[in-house]
Design a protein around this motif. Structure first.
Motif, PDB file in Angstrom:
ATOM      1  N   GLY A 162       4.385   8.912 -67.366  1.00  0.00           N
ATOM      2  CA  GLY A 162       3.912   7.846 -68.246  1.00  0.00           C
ATOM      3  C   GLY A 162       4.974   6.841 -68.644  1.00  0.00           C
ATOM      4  N   LEU A 163       6.219   7.098 -68.271  1.00  0.00           N
ATOM      5  CA  LEU A 163       7.314   6.203 -68.648  1.00  0.00           C
ATOM      6  C   LEU A 163       7.141   4.791 -68.106  1.00  0.00           C
ATOM      7  N   GLN A 164       6.586   4.687 -66.914  1.00  0.00           N
ATOM      8  CA  GLN A 164       6.520   3.390 -66.245  1.00  0.00           C
ATOM      9  C   GLN A 164       5.731   2.365 -67.058  1.00  0.00           C
ATOM     10  N   GLN A 165       4.616   2.799 -67.662  1.00  0.00           N
ATOM     11  CA  GLN A 165       3.795   1.889 -68.456  1.00  0.00           C
ATOM     12  C   GLN A 165       4.549   1.412 -69.696  1.00  0.00           C
ATOM     13  N   ILE A 170       7.660  -2.809 -72.626  1.00  0.00           N
ATOM     14  CA  ILE A 170       8.915  -3.274 -73.214  1.00  0.00           C
ATOM     15  C   ILE A 170       9.392  -4.549 -72.522  1.00  0.00           C
ATOM     16  N   SER A 171       9.289  -4.590 -71.194  1.00  0.00           N
ATOM     17  CA  SER A 171       9.694  -5.780 -70.429  1.00  0.00           C
ATOM     18  C   SER A 171       8.851  -6.994 -70.800  1.00  0.00           C
ATOM     19  N   MET A 172       7.550  -6.766 -70.992  1.00  0.00           N
ATOM     20  CA  MET A 172       6.648  -7.859 -71.363  1.00  0.00           C
ATOM     21  C   MET A 172       6.988  -8.406 -72.748  1.00  0.00           C
ATOM     22  N   VAL A 173       7.255  -7.489 -73.702  1.00  0.00           N
ATOM     23  CA  VAL A 173       7.617  -7.920 -75.053  1.00  0.00           C
ATOM     24  C   VAL A 173       8.931  -8.694 -75.019  1.00  0.00           C
ATOM     25  N   LYS A 174       9.874  -8.207 -74.249  1.00  0.00           N
ATOM     26  CA  LYS A 174      11.163  -8.895 -74.132  1.00  0.00           C
ATOM     27  C   LYS A 174      10.982 -10.303 -73.559  1.00  0.00           C
ATOM     28  N   ARG A 175      10.158 -10.433 -72.555  1.00  0.00           N
ATOM     29  CA  ARG A 175       9.959 -11.716 -71.879  1.00  0.00           C
ATOM     30  C   ARG A 175       9.214 -12.719 -72.750  1.00  0.00           C
TER      31      ARG A 175
END
Length: 261
Positions: A162-165, A170-175
């Motif tokens: 489940g880590l990938q999701q 996190i990447s989306m929030v950062k972007r």
């Protein structure tokens, strides 16, 4: 300068709350001023710090967030509990489930918690947010308010899968919402190194993610002592200062203080 760390994983039962308590109190034992925020409707962090009935508390994180939504003045001391082991706590309870629905209709709904965090930054060295086991609005609020994310992962195949999701979120929030957000590190929890299974999973995590994401050298062993400490409303240091899990959290605290170096 204050550092805000969210402890997040959409999988429940991986040691988020235990890590929030023992990292927070570990930092306080090193002379740091620490605020712990319970952002989980289950109120597990609040219960683990000795609040017997979180759902009966009058002022919680939900109360504060609603005040911000309504543009009321915020008293930084409002709702704060002072724990005997040197940390401050803003409790959470079932009202946060209602907040998830309320925020759906609020302008800039992802930014509400950040307004509160910015008020508290000058008062603390570390603010640690214990997130709910989901990637809903409240968790997104925590990520937007944070400088980094610490990801506890149980040494078992399904939690690791489940880590990938979570990393994608996190990447989306950062972007889109918080350019400063980084991953503090992946923390392996509930590790039983007597078994080949745990060793295989731990190796797999380091092999899959270790190139791009920090992985803490400290690992948290499986231990009934941590659950016993939570039931007493104290940290593992107060319950069993010399046991293996206490030593592991001391080492984790050192890594966080040194930014993983």
């Amino acid at each position: 300068m204050c550092k805000v760390i969210s402890i997040a994983n959409q999988k429940g039962g991986v040691g988020k709350t235990t890590t929030a308590v023992n990292l927070g109190i570990g930092l306080a034992r090193e002379g740091k001023k620490v605020l712990l925020i319970d952002a989980d409707p289950q109120g597990s962090l609040s219960a683990s710090l000795g609040i017997g009935e979180p759902d009966e508390i009058k002022t919680t994180l939900a109360t504060i967030l609603m005040n911000i939504v309504n543009e009321n003045n915020i008293d930084p001391e409002e709702g704060i509990y002072h724990h005997e082991e040197g940390v401050d706590l803003l409790p959470g309870n079932i009202e946060l489930s209602v907040m998830e629905l309320t925020l759906a209709n609020v302008m800039s709904r992802e930014m509400i918690m950040r307004e509160y965090i910015e008020i508290q930054r000058e008062r603390y060295d570390y603010i640690i947010i214990d997130c709910m086991p989901s990637l809903g609005t409240m968790t997104i609020n925590a990520l937007v308010a944070s400088d980094s994310v610490l990801i506890p992962v149980q040494a078992a195949y399904l939690p690791v899968k489940g880590l990938q999701q979570l990393i994608k979120t996190i990447s989306m929030v950062k972007r889109r919402l918080n350019r400063r957000l980084t991953i503090e590190g992946i923390l392996l929890t509930m590790v039983d190194f007597r078994t080949n299974y745990a060793k295989d999973v731990s190796s797999k995590v380091r092999e899959t993610y270790g190139t791009n994401i920090p992985i803490f050298e400290s690992v948290i062993p499986v231990s009934v002592k941590a659950a016993e400490a939570s039931a007493e409303g104290i940290s593992i240091y107060g319950h069993c200062a010399n046991c293996k899990v206490a030593t592991a959290y001391k080492e984790l605290t050192k890594e966080v203080l040194n930014d993983g170096k």
